[in-house]
Design a protein around this motif. Structure first.
Motif, PDB file in Angstrom:
ATOM      1  N   MET A  42       0.869  -1.355  -0.701  1.00 40.59           N
ATOM      2  CA  MET A  42       0.222  -0.330  -0.176  1.00 40.59           C
ATOM      3  C   MET A  42       0.560   1.032   0.217  1.00 40.59           C
ATOM      4  O   MET A  42       0.702   2.429  -0.728  1.00 40.59           O
ATOM      5  N   SER A  43       2.055   1.393   0.383  1.00 37.32           N
ATOM      6  CA  SER A  43       3.185   2.458   0.805  1.00 37.32           C
ATOM      7  C   SER A  43       3.568   2.141  -0.346  1.00 37.32           C
ATOM      8  O   SER A  43       3.483   3.679  -1.090  1.00 37.32           O
ATOM      9  N   GLY A  44       3.820   1.156  -0.955  1.00 35.71           N
ATOM     10  CA  GLY A  44       4.188   1.261  -2.378  1.00 35.71           C
ATOM     11  C   GLY A  44       3.902   2.476  -3.508  1.00 35.71           C
ATOM     12  O   GLY A  44       4.043   3.048  -4.126  1.00 35.71           O
ATOM     13  N   VAL A  45       2.832   1.899  -3.215  1.00 36.58           N
ATOM     14  CA  VAL A  45       1.383   2.007  -4.212  1.00 36.58           C
ATOM     15  C   VAL A  45       1.638   3.444  -3.909  1.00 36.58           C
ATOM     16  O   VAL A  45       1.309   4.726  -5.164  1.00 36.58           O
ATOM     17  N   LEU A  46       1.105   3.999  -2.870  1.00 43.22           N
ATOM     18  CA  LEU A  46       0.668   5.451  -2.886  1.00 43.22           C
ATOM     19  C   LEU A  46       2.282   6.298  -2.748  1.00 43.22           C
ATOM     20  O   LEU A  46       2.105   7.762  -3.323  1.00 43.22           O
ATOM     21  N   LYS A  47       3.300   5.300  -3.338  1.00 46.64           N
ATOM     22  CA  LYS A  47       5.045   6.581  -2.911  1.00 46.64           C
ATOM     23  C   LYS A  47       4.232   6.803  -4.454  1.00 46.64           C
ATOM     24  O   LYS A  47       4.510   8.056  -5.155  1.00 46.64           O
ATOM     25  N   ILE A  48       4.208   5.736  -5.197  1.00 46.95           N
ATOM     26  CA  ILE A  48       4.370   5.425  -6.810  1.00 46.95           C
ATOM     27  C   ILE A  48       2.852   6.613  -6.857  1.00 46.95           C
ATOM     28  O   ILE A  48       3.059   7.325  -8.591  1.00 46.95           O
ATOM     29  N   ALA A  49       2.065   6.395  -6.548  1.00 41.98           N
ATOM     30  CA  ALA A  49       1.296   8.052  -7.066  1.00 41.98           C
ATOM     31  C   ALA A  49       1.280   8.910  -7.001  1.00 41.98           C
ATOM     32  O   ALA A  49       1.427   9.798  -7.570  1.00 41.98           O
ATOM     33  N   ALA A  50       2.776   9.446  -6.069  1.00 36.90           N
ATOM     34  CA  ALA A  50       2.774  10.650  -5.272  1.00 36.90           C
ATOM     35  C   ALA A  50       3.368  11.748  -6.413  1.00 36.90           C
ATOM     36  O   ALA A  50       3.505  12.672  -6.531  1.00 36.90           O
ATOM     37  N   ILE A  51       4.281  10.481  -6.378  1.00 40.70           N
ATOM     38  CA  ILE A  51       5.270  11.095  -7.780  1.00 40.70           C
ATOM     39  C   ILE A  51       4.966  10.413  -8.835  1.00 40.70           C
ATOM     40  O   ILE A  51       5.265  11.810  -9.758  1.00 40.70           O
ATOM     41  N   TYR A  52       3.869  10.268  -9.936  1.00 39.10           N
ATOM     42  CA  TYR A  52       3.172  10.557 -10.607  1.00 39.10           C
ATOM     43  C   TYR A  52       2.452  11.391 -10.374  1.00 39.10           C
ATOM     44  O   TYR A  52       3.067  12.587 -11.887  1.00 39.10           O
ATOM     45  N   ASN A  53       1.682  11.991  -9.368  1.00 38.38           N
ATOM     46  CA  ASN A  53       0.708  13.204  -9.916  1.00 38.38           C
ATOM     47  C   ASN A  53       1.610  14.417  -9.060  1.00 38.38           C
ATOM     48  O   ASN A  53       1.424  15.373 -10.305  1.00 38.38           O
ATOM     49  N   LEU A  54       2.764  14.163  -8.380  1.00 39.93           N
ATOM     50  CA  LEU A  54       3.716  15.475  -8.707  1.00 39.93           C
ATOM     51  C   LEU A  54       4.494  15.722 -10.423  1.00 39.93           C
ATOM     52  O   LEU A  54       4.694  16.925 -10.516  1.00 39.93           O
ATOM     53  N   LEU A  55       5.293  14.523 -10.676  1.00 38.19           N
ATOM     54  CA  LEU A  55       5.609  14.551 -12.082  1.00 38.19           C
ATOM     55  C   LEU A  55       4.902  15.127 -13.638  1.00 38.19           C
ATOM     56  O   LEU A  55       4.471  16.417 -13.858  1.00 38.19           O
ATOM     57  N   TRP A  56       3.793  14.644 -12.994  1.00 38.62           N
ATOM     58  CA  TRP A  56       2.304  14.939 -14.170  1.00 38.62           C
ATOM     59  C   TRP A  56       1.956  16.452 -14.169  1.00 38.62           C
ATOM     60  O   TRP A  56       1.627  17.390 -14.734  1.00 38.62           O
TER      61      TRP A  56
END
Length: 132
Positions: free
Chosen positions: A6-20
């Protein structure tokens, strides 16, 4: 259940959203040019969406520290990932947006439905969420 995924998914989502978000703010017409759409008349509105996406990214990063405790951030993100495609569908059906805009939904919304749902299901199972 182990919350590492869950933490991994949310970190990936965080990085994606920040980059996007950064890309949309810095290059507001790029997506529209890529899919052959007319760029928006007021780029700052699209850039505002980029800013919102970046803010979601920060929330996902913080929620990743303890996904079951920070479930409200996941709920807000999940709702956005449901309502975004609904908004697209309404605008597409009425002819206000071309189909090319659909491609943003794949990476911004659809791929997150299952993992976000699973996080919320586990938070509910653990008694962290009381829906009523």
């Amino acid at each position: 259940m182990n919350t590492n995924w869950m933490s991994g998914v949310l970190k990936i989502a965080a990085i994606y959203n920040l980059l996007w978000g950064v890309c949309v703010v810095l290059f507001p017409n790029h997506f529209f040019e890529l899919v052959g759409m007319e760029p928006p008349l007021h780029a700052m509105i699209w850039q505002g969406m980029g800013m919102v996406s970046g803010v979601y990214g920060l929330g996902y990063w913080w929620a990743a520290q303890d996904p079951l405790t920070h479930w409200p951030i996941v709920v807000v993100g999940f709702l956005g990932k449901i309502f975004g495609p609904l908004g697209f569908l309404m605008n597409y059906v009425t002819g206000k947006v071309p189909f090319g805009f659909f491609y943003t939904l794949i990476t911004n919304d659809f791929i997150w439905w299952i993992p976000f749902f699973m996080i919320l299901r586990e938070a509910t199972r653990k008694g962290k969420i009381r829906w009523i």
